[in-house]
Design an enzyme around this catalytic site. Sequence first.
Site, mmCIF file in Angstrom:
data_model
loop_
_atom_site.group_PDB
_atom_site.id
_atom_site.type_symbol
_atom_site.label_atom_id
_atom_site.label_comp_id
_atom_site.label_asym_id
_atom_site.label_seq_id
_atom_site.Cartn_x
_atom_site.Cartn_y
_atom_site.Cartn_z
ATOM 1 N N CYS A 80 52.573 38.231 40.034
ATOM 2 C CA CYS A 80 53.237 37.096 40.683
ATOM 3 C C CYS A 80 54.740 37.160 40.422
ATOM 4 C CB CYS A 80 52.597 35.776 40.246
ATOM 5 S SG CYS A 80 53.046 34.398 41.312
ATOM 6 N N HIS A 181 47.314 36.580 42.132
ATOM 7 C CA HIS A 181 46.838 36.485 40.749
ATOM 8 C C HIS A 181 45.476 37.167 40.636
ATOM 9 C CE1 HIS A 181 49.837 33.702 39.072
ATOM 10 N NE2 HIS A 181 49.938 33.281 40.314
ATOM 11 N N GLU A 183 43.779 37.591 38.103
ATOM 12 C CA GLU A 183 42.963 36.849 37.135
ATOM 13 C C GLU A 183 42.245 35.660 37.764
ATOM 14 O OE1 GLU A 183 46.238 36.894 37.373
ATOM 15 O OE2 GLU A 183 47.179 35.044 36.663
#
Lengths: 199, 244
Positions: A80, A181, A183
């Site tokens: 990001c 992202h 994650e």
Amino acid sequence: MPKNSIAIVNAGGSNISSLTFALDRIKASYITTNQIAQIEDSSHVILPGVGAANDAMDKLKKSNLIEVVRNLKQPTLGICLGMQLLLDHSMENNVNCLSIIEGRCKAFSQQDKCPVPHMGWNNVNFNKASPLTEDLDNDDYFYFVHSYYAPITNSSIGITDYSESFASIIQKDNFYGTQFHPEKSSDQGSKLLRTFINL
Amino acid sequence: MKDGQVVKGIQFKNHEIVGDIIDLASRYSHEGADELVFYDITASPDRRSVDRKWINLVAKEINIPFCVAGGIKTIADAEEVLNYGADKISINTPALKNPDLIEQLAKRFGSQCIVVGIDSFAIKNNYKVHLYTGDPDQSKESSKTTNSWISEVQDRGAGEIVLNCMNQDGVREGYDLGQLREMRNLCKVPLIASGGAGKMSDFYDVFNQADVSGSIAASVFHKKIIDISDLKKYLQKKQIEVRL
């Protein structure tokens, strides 16, 4: 150093628990650090991004990490804002970044069908082969939250369409960046992180 | 959410326990949900903020974004919830009691993580916003129309609006398409439909006819009437863009 000793560069105490939880889920071992020796000795480096570009650059400067990050030879992933920091410059508070990969980040303009920030799931077209994306399905979806974007250049390996088409994954040598992202990007995101730590 | 369990009622009343928070979160993220929203429904009526121990457990378990709602009244409340690992916070009653809170939260954390939930009750075609809806004995009408509140929360910095059409809640007879279509025209930020999903075609109708950015459902998933991955395959076949 053991294989897969990942250093997460955290120069400013920003909240990176989503990232560490994601690494826990794929059983990766990591340390969160702003110590030069720990970063240089790690097998992989992750530059997370939370907050504004100028704050993040200030924090890297204060920890004397600008040259350290620029000179890394191990696989390094910016996420990001962390990806945007790899570029030359960001329009966000008009700040010079790390100049590892060519490009200048611009702001999205607010448009009817494309509110800013760009937030949510969007697909990524792998326009160029890269070890980071070779196990992933082209045009799969990843989770984005951002108001600034990287332009498409020779370093773009993934492209996403919003109000503008932009670089959603970049790579130059050992440096990688994802605008989304991983994650938070479900199984595809976990797969990308697993690929990265095995580079 | 109530007392560490997931509960679901009908028109915000008669809540029954449907399962364990972590089990359900894990199941829904594996089935392909794009985002989970957790409402601590008694937080505002009990005059406390959301009970947070489970947020961290959810964040460790799932790999998709999630939003937490329930009695978030201050910057400190919001910060704690976000630090525990939530991606977004949603405010409802506290925003009605103190509209400045929306601006304060948007300025501090960015609009992208500030969702405003609106509980809207329709009497004919007049839509009024309700507050304290988590407790049937305290739920009451506010002075605001849904139309004016939708405009106001966007001006104040809300990044997303979840519109709960209370008349339809838990009855599984379809989303309130008329209301959603009307409110969609007032929205520059994503509008998420909530309340009324009963069958797969209800989801198709709300995307196709009300042009919402997303839809929320609870009962049909909790009661295993609809499987999320089946639903997404159905929507894709009907030319609605979904992540599979």
